[in-house]
Design a protein around this motif. Structure first.
Motif, PDB file in Angstrom:
ATOM      1  N   GLU A  43       0.837  -1.188   0.000  1.00 56.04           N
ATOM      2  CA  GLU A  43       0.000   0.000   0.000  1.00 56.04           C
ATOM      3  C   GLU A  43       0.879   1.247   0.000  1.00 56.04           C
ATOM      4  N   ARG A  44       0.297   2.334  -0.448  1.00 56.27           N
ATOM      5  CA  ARG A  44       1.027   3.592  -0.435  1.00 56.27           C
ATOM      6  C   ARG A  44       1.288   4.015   1.016  1.00 56.27           C
ATOM      7  N   GLU A  45       2.480   4.533   1.269  1.00 52.23           N
ATOM      8  CA  GLU A  45       2.851   4.902   2.625  1.00 52.23           C
ATOM      9  C   GLU A  45       3.445   6.308   2.661  1.00 52.23           C
ATOM     10  N   PHE A  46       3.322   6.910   3.820  1.00 55.93           N
ATOM     11  CA  PHE A  46       3.850   8.245   4.057  1.00 55.93           C
ATOM     12  C   PHE A  46       5.373   8.210   4.081  1.00 55.93           C
ATOM     13  N   VAL A  47       5.987   9.239   3.483  1.00 54.70           N
ATOM     14  CA  VAL A  47       7.444   9.370   3.502  1.00 54.70           C
ATOM     15  C   VAL A  47       7.864  10.599   4.309  1.00 54.70           C
ATOM     16  N   ALA A  48       7.346  11.756   3.937  1.00 55.82           N
ATOM     17  CA  ALA A  48       7.739  12.993   4.607  1.00 55.82           C
ATOM     18  C   ALA A  48       6.730  14.083   4.294  1.00 55.82           C
ATOM     19  N   SER A  49       6.663  15.078   5.170  1.00 57.59           N
ATOM     20  CA  SER A  49       5.797  16.232   4.919  1.00 57.59           C
ATOM     21  C   SER A  49       6.462  17.493   5.443  1.00 57.59           C
ATOM     22  N   ILE A  50       5.969  18.619   4.933  1.00 55.58           N
ATOM     23  CA  ILE A  50       6.535  19.910   5.304  1.00 55.58           C
ATOM     24  C   ILE A  50       5.432  20.946   5.373  1.00 55.58           C
ATOM     25  N   LYS A  51       5.475  21.796   6.385  1.00 59.89           N
ATOM     26  CA  LYS A  51       4.486  22.853   6.522  1.00 59.89           C
ATOM     27  C   LYS A  51       4.666  23.904   5.438  1.00 59.89           C
ATOM     28  N   TRP A  52       3.623  24.701   5.216  1.00 59.05           N
ATOM     29  CA  TRP A  52       3.685  25.678   4.136  1.00 59.05           C
ATOM     30  C   TRP A  52       4.764  26.721   4.391  1.00 59.05           C
ATOM     31  N   THR A  53       5.103  26.927   5.643  1.00 58.74           N
ATOM     32  CA  THR A  53       6.166  27.875   5.967  1.00 58.74           C
ATOM     33  C   THR A  53       7.549  27.287   5.724  1.00 58.74           C
ATOM     34  N   GLY A  54       7.598  25.947   5.584  1.00 58.61           N
ATOM     35  CA  GLY A  54       8.885  25.278   5.438  1.00 58.61           C
ATOM     36  C   GLY A  54       9.600  25.063   6.751  1.00 58.61           C
TER      37      GLY A  54
END
Length: 120
Positions: A43-54
């Motif tokens: 299944e597809r899995e989460f890798v990384a995320s970033i807020k809009w501010t960076g």
């Protein structure tokens, strides 16, 4: 918002690769963004995320310390720098715009996948 991921390819274990995700149609600067991946048969899995501010990032344990997510809002582009790559990183990688969480359903906008293959 249209997203297009690119930069995938075939690399050897230990190599580095940088993925990019270009946004068009509307600025993504107001969205938190993420990278997900789907390995063959999984299944597809989460890798990384970033807020809009960076200013805030989240990483899956499997990539922490090896991958770096970043963004350039002026260029409407999201990046994923992948270092010390492993064969288990082989997957189709997807970029998405949404809430920045680890849950797929909180991302309304998705790019097409870009294939990354890591040979041992």
């Amino acid at each position: 918002v249209q997203l297009q991921a690119f930069g995938g390819g075939l690399v050897q274990a230990g190599d580095s690769l940088r993925l990019s995700c270009a946004a068009s149609g509307r600025s993504v600067s107001i969205y938190d963004m993420g990278w997900f991946r789907r390995a063959p048969g999984k299944e597809r899995e989460f890798v990384a995320s970033i807020k809009w501010t960076g200013g805030s990032t989240i990483y899956a344990d499997s990539v922490k310390g090896r991958f770096t997510i970043s963004r350039d809002n002026a260029k409407n582009t999201l990046y994923l720098q992948m270092n010390r790559m492993k064969p288990e990183d082989t997957a189709a990688y997807y970029c998405a715009a949404g809430t920045g969480s680890q849950r797929e359903y909180e991302y309304p906008y998705w790019g097409q996948g870009t294939q990354v293959t890591v040979s041992s």
